[in-house]
Design a protein around this motif. Sequence first.
Motif, PDB file in Angstrom:
ATOM      1  N   ASP A 185     -26.035  33.129   6.548  1.00 51.57           N
ATOM      2  CA  ASP A 185     -25.941  34.507   6.077  1.00 51.57           C
ATOM      3  C   ASP A 185     -26.389  34.652   4.631  1.00 51.57           C
ATOM      4  O   ASP A 185     -26.643  35.781   4.187  1.00 51.57           O
ATOM      5  N   ASP A 186     -26.467  33.550   3.891  1.00 54.35           N
ATOM      6  CA  ASP A 186     -26.982  33.609   2.519  1.00 54.35           C
ATOM      7  C   ASP A 186     -28.480  33.883   2.523  1.00 54.35           C
ATOM      8  O   ASP A 186     -28.994  34.619   1.676  1.00 54.35           O
ATOM      9  N   LEU A 187     -29.181  33.290   3.476  1.00 58.46           N
ATOM     10  CA  LEU A 187     -30.640  33.363   3.496  1.00 58.46           C
ATOM     11  C   LEU A 187     -31.185  34.467   4.389  1.00 58.46           C
ATOM     12  O   LEU A 187     -32.143  35.164   4.011  1.00 58.46           O
ATOM     13  N   PHE A 188     -30.607  34.630   5.556  1.00 60.06           N
ATOM     14  CA  PHE A 188     -31.216  35.479   6.578  1.00 60.06           C
ATOM     15  C   PHE A 188     -30.332  36.667   6.965  1.00 60.06           C
ATOM     16  O   PHE A 188     -29.108  36.559   6.930  1.00 60.06           O
ATOM     17  N   PRO A 189     -30.962  37.789   7.299  1.00 58.53           N
ATOM     18  CA  PRO A 189     -32.415  38.014   7.367  1.00 58.53           C
ATOM     19  C   PRO A 189     -33.026  38.185   5.972  1.00 58.53           C
ATOM     20  O   PRO A 189     -32.405  38.780   5.089  1.00 58.53           O
ATOM     21  N   SER A 194     -40.399  43.478  -3.998  1.00 58.54           N
ATOM     22  CA  SER A 194     -41.574  43.422  -4.867  1.00 58.54           C
ATOM     23  C   SER A 194     -41.263  42.557  -6.081  1.00 58.54           C
ATOM     24  O   SER A 194     -40.170  42.666  -6.665  1.00 58.54           O
ATOM     25  N   PHE A 195     -42.193  41.715  -6.446  1.00 64.40           N
ATOM     26  CA  PHE A 195     -42.046  40.852  -7.622  1.00 64.40           C
ATOM     27  C   PHE A 195     -43.362  40.873  -8.375  1.00 64.40           C
ATOM     28  O   PHE A 195     -44.394  40.475  -7.825  1.00 64.40           O
ATOM     29  N   GLU A 196     -43.334  41.376  -9.614  1.00 67.83           N
ATOM     30  CA  GLU A 196     -44.562  41.554 -10.399  1.00 67.83           C
ATOM     31  C   GLU A 196     -45.600  42.381  -9.628  1.00 67.83           C
ATOM     32  O   GLU A 196     -46.799  42.152  -9.721  1.00 67.83           O
ATOM     33  N   GLY A 197     -45.102  43.338  -8.832  1.00 66.24           N
ATOM     34  CA  GLY A 197     -45.994  44.168  -8.041  1.00 66.24           C
ATOM     35  C   GLY A 197     -46.533  43.500  -6.797  1.00 66.24           C
ATOM     36  O   GLY A 197     -47.400  44.052  -6.105  1.00 66.24           O
ATOM     37  N   ILE A 198     -46.023  42.300  -6.476  1.00 69.94           N
ATOM     38  CA  ILE A 198     -46.477  41.520  -5.326  1.00 69.94           C
ATOM     39  C   ILE A 198     -45.410  41.576  -4.236  1.00 69.94           C
ATOM     40  O   ILE A 198     -44.216  41.433  -4.518  1.00 69.94           O
ATOM     41  N   SER A 199     -45.813  41.777  -3.005  1.00 71.91           N
ATOM     42  CA  SER A 199     -44.863  41.805  -1.902  1.00 71.91           C
ATOM     43  C   SER A 199     -44.363  40.380  -1.620  1.00 71.91           C
ATOM     44  O   SER A 199     -45.162  39.485  -1.335  1.00 71.91           O
ATOM     45  N   VAL A 200     -43.044  40.187  -1.724  1.00 74.12           N
ATOM     46  CA  VAL A 200     -42.439  38.875  -1.496  1.00 74.12           C
ATOM     47  C   VAL A 200     -41.193  39.063  -0.638  1.00 74.12           C
ATOM     48  O   VAL A 200     -40.747  40.184  -0.395  1.00 74.12           O
ATOM     49  N   LYS A 201     -40.626  37.947  -0.219  1.00 80.64           N
ATOM     50  CA  LYS A 201     -39.347  37.962   0.476  1.00 80.64           C
ATOM     51  C   LYS A 201     -38.300  37.250  -0.373  1.00 80.64           C
ATOM     52  O   LYS A 201     -38.608  36.291  -1.088  1.00 80.64           O
ATOM     53  N   VAL A 202     -37.067  37.755  -0.292  1.00 84.76           N
ATOM     54  CA  VAL A 202     -35.949  37.157  -1.025  1.00 84.76           C
ATOM     55  C   VAL A 202     -34.808  36.918  -0.048  1.00 84.76           C
ATOM     56  O   VAL A 202     -34.720  37.580   0.996  1.00 84.76           O
ATOM     57  N   PRO A 203     -33.913  35.983  -0.355  1.00 82.82           N
ATOM     58  CA  PRO A 203     -32.772  35.741   0.536  1.00 82.82           C
ATOM     59  C   PRO A 203     -31.885  36.979   0.662  1.00 82.82           C
ATOM     60  O   PRO A 203     -31.815  37.819  -0.236  1.00 82.82           O
TER      61      PRO A 203
END
Length: 256
Positions: A185-189, A194-203
């Motif tokens: 449950d810490d990681l998913f889903p 957005s990071f520095e205007g870049i599409s990213v995924k975070v936990p």
Amino acid sequence: MPGTYQYFHEIDFEYHTHSFGAISHCDPRFAPSQALSIDETKRTLLALMKTYAATMKDLRAETWIAHGTLLGWHWNQKFLPWDNDIDVQMSVETLAGLVPHNMSEYHYPVSGDNEPRTYLLDINPHYTISSTRDVANKIDGRWIDITNGKYIDITAVHVSHKKCEDTPFNQGVFFSKDGHDYGSDDLFPLQEESFEGISVKVPYDSAKILAREYGKKSLTNARFHWQVITVALHFKLDLTMSRHRFNKASNLWEPE
């Protein structure tokens, strides 16, 4: 760990500034003879993040930002101004899916450069070893800018199926070889951000992960400082310090 060798290495340049960390995290195979300037380092980091995210999207490899990079996202979705590296994670199954692309070169245009830069995807051959005793190979892959050797560290996350000496975490818990463990449950889903205007995924529960890794104050303390003592020839001590304060009005970390 018997039977293994350290695959990745890095070169460190001297601490020479009061506002930025060591210009380190350069792969010695591609590192320049002298440290990059701070501006070039920051430009390189931004290009690394953009090209890595674009390549992983093309390869359909699910990955997320971690460690200091995730902490920067928590504050203002930007790199911490004193940070000089990027950390990402992915499942070991995803990393295995990238093996057919190992040592592939990718070419991307970078703002300010006349020619495209070449990036190398390099996967540690020891990535299949999940034992935390393999301390020489905590990093499972790199995304490298061969122009100057700066890189992104890629760490694989494993599922602990049983409690034993080599994977010392309870069943159902994820862990990486660098000693971090996470609940499902810490990681998913994973969350699209957005990071520095870049599409990213975070936990999913990034705040919990960061509090465990850096302490709860790292999420709220608006002042940051670090100091490094280096010993030169003849035992001369040199103290390097960096102080920053988070300006809520500008939403930026600013030097004090």
